[in-house]
Motif scaffolding. Structure first.
Motif, PDB file in Angstrom:
ATOM      1  N   UNK A   1      -1.367  -7.761   6.427  1.00 49.61           N
ATOM      2  CA  UNK A   1      -2.217  -6.856   7.207  1.00 49.61           C
ATOM      3  C   UNK A   1      -3.580  -7.478   7.515  1.00 49.61           C
ATOM      4  N   UNK A   2      -4.180  -7.017   8.614  1.00 49.16           N
ATOM      5  CA  UNK A   2      -5.564  -7.365   8.932  1.00 49.16           C
ATOM      6  C   UNK A   2      -6.533  -6.430   8.214  1.00 49.16           C
ATOM      7  N   UNK A   3      -6.137  -5.196   8.008  1.00 46.64           N
ATOM      8  CA  UNK A   3      -6.919  -4.281   7.181  1.00 46.64           C
ATOM      9  C   UNK A   3      -6.017  -3.157   6.690  1.00 46.64           C
ATOM     10  N   UNK A   4      -6.547  -2.396   5.732  1.00 45.09           N
ATOM     11  CA  UNK A   4      -5.807  -1.318   5.082  1.00 45.09           C
ATOM     12  C   UNK A   4      -6.634  -0.038   5.158  1.00 45.09           C
ATOM     13  N   UNK A   5      -5.979   1.061   5.466  1.00 46.70           N
ATOM     14  CA  UNK A   5      -6.607   2.380   5.409  1.00 46.70           C
ATOM     15  C   UNK A   5      -5.899   3.205   4.343  1.00 46.70           C
TER      16      UNK A   5
ATOM     17  N   UNK B   1      -1.982  -3.211  10.583  1.00 47.25           N
ATOM     18  CA  UNK B   1      -2.686  -2.237   9.739  1.00 47.25           C
ATOM     19  C   UNK B   1      -1.703  -1.595   8.768  1.00 47.25           C
ATOM     20  N   UNK B   2      -2.022  -1.655   7.494  1.00 44.03           N
ATOM     21  CA  UNK B   2      -1.271  -0.922   6.483  1.00 44.03           C
ATOM     22  C   UNK B   2      -1.961   0.415   6.240  1.00 44.03           C
ATOM     23  N   UNK B   3      -1.207   1.480   6.316  1.00 43.88           N
ATOM     24  CA  UNK B   3      -1.719   2.838   6.095  1.00 43.88           C
ATOM     25  C   UNK B   3      -1.099   3.350   4.804  1.00 43.88           C
ATOM     26  N   UNK B   4      -1.906   3.437   3.747  1.00 39.99           N
ATOM     27  CA  UNK B   4      -1.377   3.747   2.414  1.00 39.99           C
ATOM     28  C   UNK B   4      -2.204   4.843   1.741  1.00 39.99           C
ATOM     29  N   UNK B   5      -2.118   6.084   2.232  1.00 37.93           N
ATOM     30  CA  UNK B   5      -2.882   7.174   1.630  1.00 37.93           C
ATOM     31  C   UNK B   5      -2.164   7.821   0.447  1.00 37.93           C
ATOM     32  N   UNK B   6      -2.941   8.420  -0.428  1.00 40.57           N
ATOM     33  CA  UNK B   6      -2.417   9.356  -1.415  1.00 40.57           C
ATOM     34  C   UNK B   6      -2.328  10.719  -0.720  1.00 40.57           C
ATOM     35  N   UNK B   7      -1.759  11.689  -1.403  1.00 38.94           N
ATOM     36  CA  UNK B   7      -1.770  13.057  -0.890  1.00 38.94           C
ATOM     37  C   UNK B   7      -3.200  13.573  -0.874  1.00 38.94           C
TER      38      UNK B   7
ATOM     39  N   UNK C   1      -1.629  -1.741  18.099  1.00 42.93           N
ATOM     40  CA  UNK C   1      -1.631  -2.127  16.683  1.00 42.93           C
ATOM     41  C   UNK C   1      -0.235  -1.976  16.082  1.00 42.93           C
ATOM     42  N   UNK C   2       0.080  -2.885  15.165  1.00 40.62           N
ATOM     43  CA  UNK C   2       1.335  -2.827  14.402  1.00 40.62           C
ATOM     44  C   UNK C   2       1.036  -2.068  13.121  1.00 40.62           C
ATOM     45  N   UNK C   3       1.650  -0.903  12.952  1.00 44.64           N
ATOM     46  CA  UNK C   3       1.325  -0.010  11.841  1.00 44.64           C
ATOM     47  C   UNK C   3       2.450  -0.005  10.812  1.00 44.64           C
ATOM     48  N   UNK C   4       2.062  -0.178   9.563  1.00 42.15           N
ATOM     49  CA  UNK C   4       3.008  -0.101   8.453  1.00 42.15           C
ATOM     50  C   UNK C   4       2.601   1.085   7.590  1.00 42.15           C
ATOM     51  N   UNK C   5       3.333   2.181   7.720  1.00 39.33           N
ATOM     52  CA  UNK C   5       3.017   3.395   6.966  1.00 39.33           C
ATOM     53  C   UNK C   5       3.612   3.281   5.569  1.00 39.33           C
TER      54      UNK C   5
END
Length: 411
Positions: free
Chosen positions: A314-318, A27-33, A58-62
């Motif tokens: 990634x399998x999905x992105x948040x 999972x890629x975690x790529x939020x804005x502020x 889960x393998x997390x990529x912040x």
């Protein structure tokens, strides 16, 4: 509905096939502020905690993300495992006390030092109390101080986010801080401020910081305004900084003279270049004095953090932001994440505080789904409370993850 802090739903991972279970979900975690609430880094951590509750292995990529505006330095420092440094710089108001600004720095794959800074940290409108704002005298000297500090760190590439400026000096102060002399007819250095450029007679570059010769300057800029004219820096952005119609005209004339002298003395034609009017004309100054290249902020930051490669694994992105609407599609961070994910056919879910008109444009870009952050009616102060925001964002991330996992197991 309030967030059930200890409740646990049945584990959707139990339905995974043996092949799926052979490796953890990525999972890629790529939020804005979340503006006025959480930094991109804090948002990424809150989302990660929710994902981990739903999918502990889960393998997390912040990848805290930004578009070149506020929050860019912190996001890049986190995403690149960089270092944040603080430096004292001159404020945008000439007679005020010095301020402390931050920049990020790290080493790239070739071992070269890269630094990132935001002009708003040194020359931003938010740094000046409303009753002391004077766009005619505001200066980018502090931005030049920040660049000079990056050079002291040995930076060979600079990423400069521009926006949120208090200034309208075309980057004149920045240039002076880096050794350029802006002289009047008597050979005297011009004092700070955009209005003073109406007296500019010549530019002396003999004392320019020679380290600039070996540095690549990349400017994160998502506006296309020219330096002068009805769409220029003074006319469009001057009133936001307190300029009345008469002052707008005088500032525009001063920037026009500035452009003329730059063309004559530096051989640079910057008056009508798209983006030259960004940040009170700092876009023009960075091009003319430092050889800066103006680029889409989202695209520039995406390349800096290697977003395409990370998403492709990634399998999905948040992703996340405070409000998602039509303007989000116009070069903001979340739109950049959506485009990258959609191009690689990776599902992407946006966790948002509110949804406004035009949100459908994100669907057209490839957004898979929207997940609301809030779980109950709140007033604005409550919604912007960082502790509440972390809890709600984490809960939304947990539910989004459970839904995505359930969808995978039903294939």
């Amino acid at each position: 509905m309030t967030r059930p802090s200890d409740a646990r739903l049945s584990d959707p991972q139990s339905s995974q096939t043996d092949g799926d279970a052979a490796r953890p979900w990525r999972v890629v975690i790529a939020p804005d502020k979340l503006k006025e609430c959480l930094s991109a880094t804090d948002a990424a951590e809150a989302i990660a905690s929710g994902v981990q509750r739903a999918c502990p292995q889960a393998w997390l990529d912040r990848v805290p993300f930004a578009d070149g505006g506020e929050g860019t330095v912190e996001a890049l420092a986190r995403a690149m495992n960089g270092t944040l440094s603080e430096v004292e710089v001159r404020p945008p108001t000439p007679d005020a006390t010095p301020i402390v600004a931050r920049l990020a720095h790290w080493r790239d794959a070739d071992g070269a030092t890269v630094a990132a800074l935001e002009m708003a940290a040194a020359s931003g409108l938010a740094l000046v109390p409303r009753d002391r704002r004077n766009v005619a005298r505001a200066t980018t000297l502090g931005t030049g101080d920040l660049i000079r500090h990056a050079l002291d760190l040995g930076a060979r590439r600079l990423i400069i986010g521009i926006g949120g400026s208090a200034t309208n000096d075309g980057g004149a102060g920045m240039a002076q801080a880096l050794g350029y002399r802006l002289l009047d007819e008597q050979g005297q250095d011009l004092p700070p401020g955009g209005l003073e450029l109406s007296r500019l007679d010549r530019i002396d570059s003999s004392q320019r910081d020679s380290r600039l010769n070996d540095v690549e300057i990349l400017v994160a800029c998502d506006v296309t305004n020219p330096l002068c004219g009805p769409r220029g820096a003074s006319a469009v952005f001057g009133p936001q900084k307190g300029a009345d119609p008469e002052m707008v005209q005088r500032l525009d004339q001063a920037l026009c003279r500035f452009a003329d002298i730059i063309r004559r003395d530096l051989g640079q034609e910057i008056r009508d270049v798209p983006g030259a009017g960004a940040a009170g004309g700092l876009g023009a100054g960075l091009m003319a004095f430092l050889g800066g290249r103006l680029q889409s902020g989202v695209e520039l930051i995406a390349r800096a953090v290697d977003l395409e490669r990370r998403v492709s694994q990634a399998d999905w992105v948040l992703t996340a932001e405070g409000r998602l609407d039509g303007s989000t599609a116009d070069g903001k961070a979340v739109a950049g994440v959506v485009r990258v994910a959609a191009a690689r056919r990776v599902p992407v879910v946006a966790l948002v505080g509110s949804v406004g008109a035009g949100w459908e444009r994100l669907g057209n870009l490839g957004l898979t789904a929207i997940m609301p952050i809030l779980t109950q009616p709140l007033n604005l102060d409550q919604a912007l409370n960082p502790d509440h925001a972390r809890s709600h964002l984490s809960f939304a991330a947990e539910q989004a993850t459970r839904i995505l996992l359930a969808g995978r197991t039903l294939r």
